[in-house]
Design a protein around this motif. Structure first.
Motif, mmCIF file in Angstrom:
data_model
loop_
_atom_site.group_PDB
_atom_site.id
_atom_site.type_symbol
_atom_site.label_atom_id
_atom_site.label_comp_id
_atom_site.label_asym_id
_atom_site.label_seq_id
_atom_site.Cartn_x
_atom_site.Cartn_y
_atom_site.Cartn_z
ATOM 1 N N ILE A 89 9.642 -0.056 -10.104
ATOM 2 C CA ILE A 89 8.636 -0.184 -10.011
ATOM 3 C C ILE A 89 7.743 1.721 -10.243
ATOM 4 C CG2 ILE A 89 6.392 -0.889 -9.570
ATOM 5 C CD1 ILE A 89 7.121 -3.492 -9.246
ATOM 6 N N GLU A 90 7.789 2.321 -10.734
ATOM 7 C CA GLU A 90 7.560 3.648 -10.304
ATOM 8 C C GLU A 90 5.937 4.062 -10.805
ATOM 9 O OE1 GLU A 90 10.332 6.199 -12.051
ATOM 10 O OE2 GLU A 90 8.866 8.159 -11.201
ATOM 11 N N LEU A 91 5.042 4.928 -9.806
ATOM 12 C CA LEU A 91 3.904 5.258 -9.346
ATOM 13 C C LEU A 91 3.599 6.365 -9.771
ATOM 14 C CD1 LEU A 91 3.858 1.852 -8.414
ATOM 15 C CD2 LEU A 91 1.478 2.419 -7.492
ATOM 16 N N GLN A 92 3.220 7.179 -10.515
ATOM 17 C CA GLN A 92 3.012 9.200 -10.434
ATOM 18 C C GLN A 92 2.207 9.487 -9.787
ATOM 19 O OE1 GLN A 92 4.010 10.999 -13.343
ATOM 20 N NE2 GLN A 92 4.341 12.649 -12.704
ATOM 21 N N ASN A 93 1.330 10.289 -9.208
ATOM 22 C CA ASN A 93 0.203 10.596 -8.824
ATOM 23 C C ASN A 93 -0.085 11.772 -10.084
ATOM 24 O OD1 ASN A 93 -1.848 11.258 -8.055
ATOM 25 N ND2 ASN A 93 -1.281 11.494 -5.757
ATOM 26 N N GLN A 129 0.722 -1.258 0.220
ATOM 27 C CA GLN A 129 -0.132 -0.156 -0.165
ATOM 28 C C GLN A 129 0.910 1.310 0.268
ATOM 29 O OE1 GLN A 129 -2.260 -1.097 3.293
ATOM 30 N NE2 GLN A 129 -4.349 -0.892 1.774
ATOM 31 N N ILE A 130 0.684 2.041 -0.915
ATOM 32 C CA ILE A 130 1.260 3.483 -1.391
ATOM 33 C C ILE A 130 0.247 4.594 -1.658
ATOM 34 C CG2 ILE A 130 2.718 4.912 -2.340
ATOM 35 C CD1 ILE A 130 3.721 1.757 -3.532
ATOM 36 N N ALA A 131 0.555 5.656 -0.568
ATOM 37 C CA ALA A 131 -0.577 6.897 -0.501
ATOM 38 C C ALA A 131 1.196 8.294 -1.376
ATOM 39 C CB ALA A 131 -0.577 7.372 0.651
ATOM 40 N N ILE A 132 0.477 8.173 -2.302
ATOM 41 C CA ILE A 132 1.194 9.476 -3.413
ATOM 42 C C ILE A 132 0.732 11.264 -3.172
ATOM 43 C CG2 ILE A 132 2.319 10.281 -5.161
ATOM 44 C CD1 ILE A 132 2.385 6.728 -5.935
ATOM 45 N N GLY A 133 1.492 12.161 -3.166
ATOM 46 C CA GLY A 133 0.760 13.573 -2.686
ATOM 47 C C GLY A 133 0.983 13.883 -4.456
ATOM 48 N N GLY A 134 -0.419 14.579 -4.375
ATOM 49 C CA GLY A 134 -0.716 15.054 -6.020
ATOM 50 C C GLY A 134 1.058 15.655 -6.422
ATOM 51 N N GLY A 135 0.465 14.757 -7.622
ATOM 52 C CA GLY A 135 1.727 15.692 -8.278
ATOM 53 C C GLY A 135 2.972 14.363 -8.601
ATOM 54 N N SER A 136 3.015 13.973 -7.353
ATOM 55 C CA SER A 136 4.412 13.238 -6.751
ATOM 56 C C SER A 136 4.308 12.249 -7.593
ATOM 57 C CB SER A 136 4.336 13.413 -5.416
ATOM 58 O OG SER A 136 4.900 14.821 -5.052
ATOM 59 N N SER A 137 5.642 11.522 -7.031
ATOM 60 C CA SER A 137 5.591 9.987 -7.568
ATOM 61 C C SER A 137 6.409 9.036 -6.156
ATOM 62 C CB SER A 137 7.051 9.261 -9.292
ATOM 63 O OG SER A 137 8.070 10.444 -8.517
ATOM 64 N N ALA A 138 5.954 7.843 -6.403
ATOM 65 C CA ALA A 138 6.759 6.698 -5.279
ATOM 66 C C ALA A 138 7.536 5.378 -6.311
ATOM 67 C CB ALA A 138 6.011 6.344 -4.439
ATOM 68 N N ARG A 139 8.020 4.989 -5.514
ATOM 69 C CA ARG A 139 9.225 3.595 -6.973
ATOM 70 C C ARG A 139 9.457 2.736 -5.377
ATOM 71 N NH1 ARG A 139 12.917 8.395 -7.193
ATOM 72 N NH2 ARG A 139 11.999 8.599 -8.930
ATOM 73 N N PHE A 140 9.293 1.620 -6.392
ATOM 74 C CA PHE A 140 10.169 0.393 -5.055
ATOM 75 C C PHE A 140 10.809 -0.362 -6.392
ATOM 76 C CE2 PHE A 140 5.724 -0.691 -4.996
ATOM 77 C CZ PHE A 140 5.607 -1.513 -5.728
ATOM 78 N N GLU A 141 12.323 -1.261 -5.507
ATOM 79 C CA GLU A 141 12.119 -2.426 -6.115
ATOM 80 C C GLU A 141 11.499 -3.420 -6.207
ATOM 81 O OE1 GLU A 141 16.310 -1.782 -5.763
ATOM 82 O OE2 GLU A 141 16.475 -0.101 -8.146
ATOM 83 N N GLN A 142 11.402 -4.728 -7.017
ATOM 84 C CA GLN A 142 11.306 -5.601 -6.946
ATOM 85 C C GLN A 142 12.506 -6.943 -7.835
ATOM 86 O OE1 GLN A 142 9.336 -6.868 -4.401
ATOM 87 N NE2 GLN A 142 9.781 -9.236 -5.235
ATOM 88 N N VAL A 143 12.724 -8.071 -7.370
ATOM 89 C CA VAL A 143 13.110 -8.626 -8.162
ATOM 90 C C VAL A 143 12.008 -9.797 -9.062
ATOM 91 C CG1 VAL A 143 14.528 -10.785 -8.217
ATOM 92 C CG2 VAL A 143 15.947 -8.713 -6.858
#
Lengths: 441, 165
Positions: B148-152, B81-95
């Protein structure tokens, strides 16, 4: 009765088989589930190892990867499944690890397989890393194999113990049940053999078999009373009715001796014949009643030589046959024996011969045959018995439609005696004539 | 099971796999209805979905048994679960393992939109056509870490649940 024929023993064997199948089914499922679960756990361990090494590769390249593989081999914990590694370059040269050549596993698809290694059978996953490297990570399946073998032993011993316990308890219960049922059968057998005092004598109250035993005893009491009542009636007939008739015949004979009128003498002769007919009717009825109420079958009686009985009787009938102009043929196999009462068998054969001679005119033939089995056949070539009468003539007071002579009790007595000896009596068409056959059921 | 498979084939639909069931369950679990949340929890537990790196165990929170979290491993169905502010992005890595189908799906809560990008350790995108729909599906050539990158794209903070396999 053999043990296997016992319902209780069969039920025990069926129940034991079901229990055994259930235990074996449980064992198969338990071992299969345990093996699958442990294998899945082992694969998860391998995958975690691969992910860690992939991270090392991404962070530090091939040099770090080789070092980490060496570290893991050097620091491998003892006791668990042995760790196996093999890192090869694009031409297959081993760069790190303790695993020699293995059967081909498709690294491009991260395939999983099993292979023999110096550590025993092992579960392996091969995967492709950047730069054409192939990483194989595995774990020995030896602990899993040992555990499964251990489980198999435990479950096999459990199955054997369960089987032994189920068989012991079941056969013990079946034995007790069999003993109690045997008491019921024994009471019937002894009663059937003439021991009217035989009873099952179950304990009062109790379970279903005890209640059944009480019913058996109550019915045997009732049957005994009926037998005794029938005998009493037979005795009454013999003494209270037959005796006055004999006295009446004596008086008629006395009157006949004093009489000199031929017409009166003729009437007295007819009256004497009627009296003798009634007496013979009573005799026949008493014979049947006594035979039926004698209690028990004769299959367990003394051993008699049927050939001798038939031969002796045939000798008595031969002169009468010759006098009547009947060809009396005797085919009596020697040494035919059976269990029974000689007097009753003599009566049976005599009744059949009487019947045959009665319906055979002069110039005809009567054949008496005795064969092993025992099989007794009396055959004539008289008018025969109509198909509709072939069963009815063995009933009391039933005569063949061919003649109206006799009381119709001779063949009824034949059947009663035959049944008491475990035999059947029947008649069939001799084309022409009738063939009476007495043989085992 | 066989009947369901036959019905699915007759209907021409692809039979649902664990990954799809997990995505559907997480979407349903956002419902306020307790019964729907319990159903979703049971579906998560049945599919063997595990929380990743500090994420709450949704199956336990919604009424089913607690499941142990995954860490540092190639995943079965897992979620974060990820919460992302407006216009921001979050990323994490996974094998992900080479040659094994890899899937990422973003379940958006509320009216949130998302842009999803998956790249390998060389920065090469792994999927493009469907990334704006919050889904990515590819077969890795190598076993390595993927980003894996998510952008709001919106202006308000939004929460997402990322499902990976």
């Amino acid at each position: 009765m053999s043990q296997i024929a016992s319902i209780a023993v069969r039920q025990t064997l069926i129940s034991t088989t079901i229990v055994l199948c259930a235990v074996l089914g449980f064992a198969v499922v338990a071992i299969g589930t345990t093996a699958a679960s442990m294998r899945a756990d082992l694969l998860r361990t391998i995958d975690t190892d691969i992910v860690g090494l992939a991270d090392v590769m991404a962070g530090g390249g091939i040099t770090d990867l080789r070092l980490r593989i060496d570290d893991r081999l050097a620091l491998a914990p003892s006791g668990g499944p042995a760790a196996l590694y093999r890192l090869t370059d694009q031409v297959g040269t081993r760069l790190a690890g303790n695993l020699g050549p293995i059967p081909p596993l498709d690294a491009a698809r991260s395939a999983v397989g099993e292979a023999s290694t110096p550590e025993g059978l092992a579960l392996l996953r091969a995967t492709r890393l950047r730069g054409g490297l192939v990483l194989v990570v595995g774990r020995s399946l030896a602990p899993l194999t040992a555990l499964i073998a251990h489980l198999e032993w435990i479950l096999a011993l459990s199955a054997l113990a369960t089987l032994a316990a189920a068989l012991t308890v079941g056969l013990f219960a079946a034995g007790r049940l069999g003993t109690r049922v045997a008491r019921l059968n024994d009471a019937f057998d002894r009663f059937d053999a003439g021991d009217f005092a035989a009873r099952a004598a179950p304990r009062r109250g109790g379970d279903e078999l005890a209640q059944l035993g009480q019913h058996v005893d109550a019915h045997l009491d009732r049957i005994e009373q009926l037998f005794r009542a029938q005998r009493q009636i037979s005795d009454d007939i013999a003494h209270e009715l037959r005796t006055p008739l004999v006295h009446l015949d004596t008086r008629l004979l006395d009157a006949l001796e004093r009489n000199h009128d031929p017409a009166v003498a003729a009437s007295l002769d007819r009256a004497r014949a009627d009296v003798r007919s009634v007496v013979s009717l009573f005799d026949a009825l008493l014979d049947i009643a006594m035979t039926e109420s004698a209690g028990g079958g004769m299959t367990a009686g003394t051993r008699i030589d049927l050939s001798d009985v038939a031969s002796d009787l045939a000798e008595l009938y031969a002169p009468s046959a010759e006098e009547a102009g009947i060809d009396f043929v005797r085919r009596i196999a020697p040494g035919v024996e059976m269990r029974g009462e000689a007097m009753q068998i003599t009566r049976l054969i005599a009744n059949l011969l009487d019947n045959a001679f009665k319906y055979s005119p002069s110039g005809s033939r009567v054949r008496l045959t005795v064969a092993t089995g025992p099989r007794l056949v009396v055959e004539d070539n008289g008018p025969g018995v109509a198909l509709a009468d072939r069963e009815a003539i063995f009933e009391r007071f039933r005569r063949s439609t061919a003649t109206g002579n006799g009381h119709g009790l001779g063949l009824a007595l034949v059947r009663v005696i035959a049944v008491r000896h475990g035999l059947t009596a029947r008649v069939e068409d001799a084309a022409p004539g009738a063939r009476f056959i007495v043989e085992p059921v | 099971m066989i009947v369901m498979l036959i019905l699915a084939l007759v209907a021409g639909a692809e039979p649902a796999d664990d990954f799809t069931r997990v995505v559907d369950a997480i979407a349903r679990g956002g419902s306020a209805r307790p019964a729907a949340r319990r159903d979703a929890a049971r579906a998560l537990a049945a599919a063997g979905a595990h929380p990743v790196d500090g994420t709450h165990d949704l199956a336990a929170a919604w009424g089913a048994m607690r499941t142990p979290p995954y860490r540092d491993r190639a995943l079965g169905p897992g979620y974060r679960q990820i919460a992302i502010g407006g216009g921001s992005s979050a990323r994490f890595e996974q094998v992900f393992l080479a040659g094994q189908r890899a899937r990422v799906a973003v379940v958006m809560h509320g009216n949130a939109a998302v842009r999803l990008a998956v790249t390998d350790d060389d920065g090469q995108p792994q999927c493009g056509a469907r990334e704006h729909a919050g889904r990515c599906d590819w077969v890795p050539l190598w076993t390595t870490r993927y980003r894996i990158e998510l952008q709001n794209p919106g202006s308000a903070i939004a929460s997402y649940t990322v499902v990976v396999e």
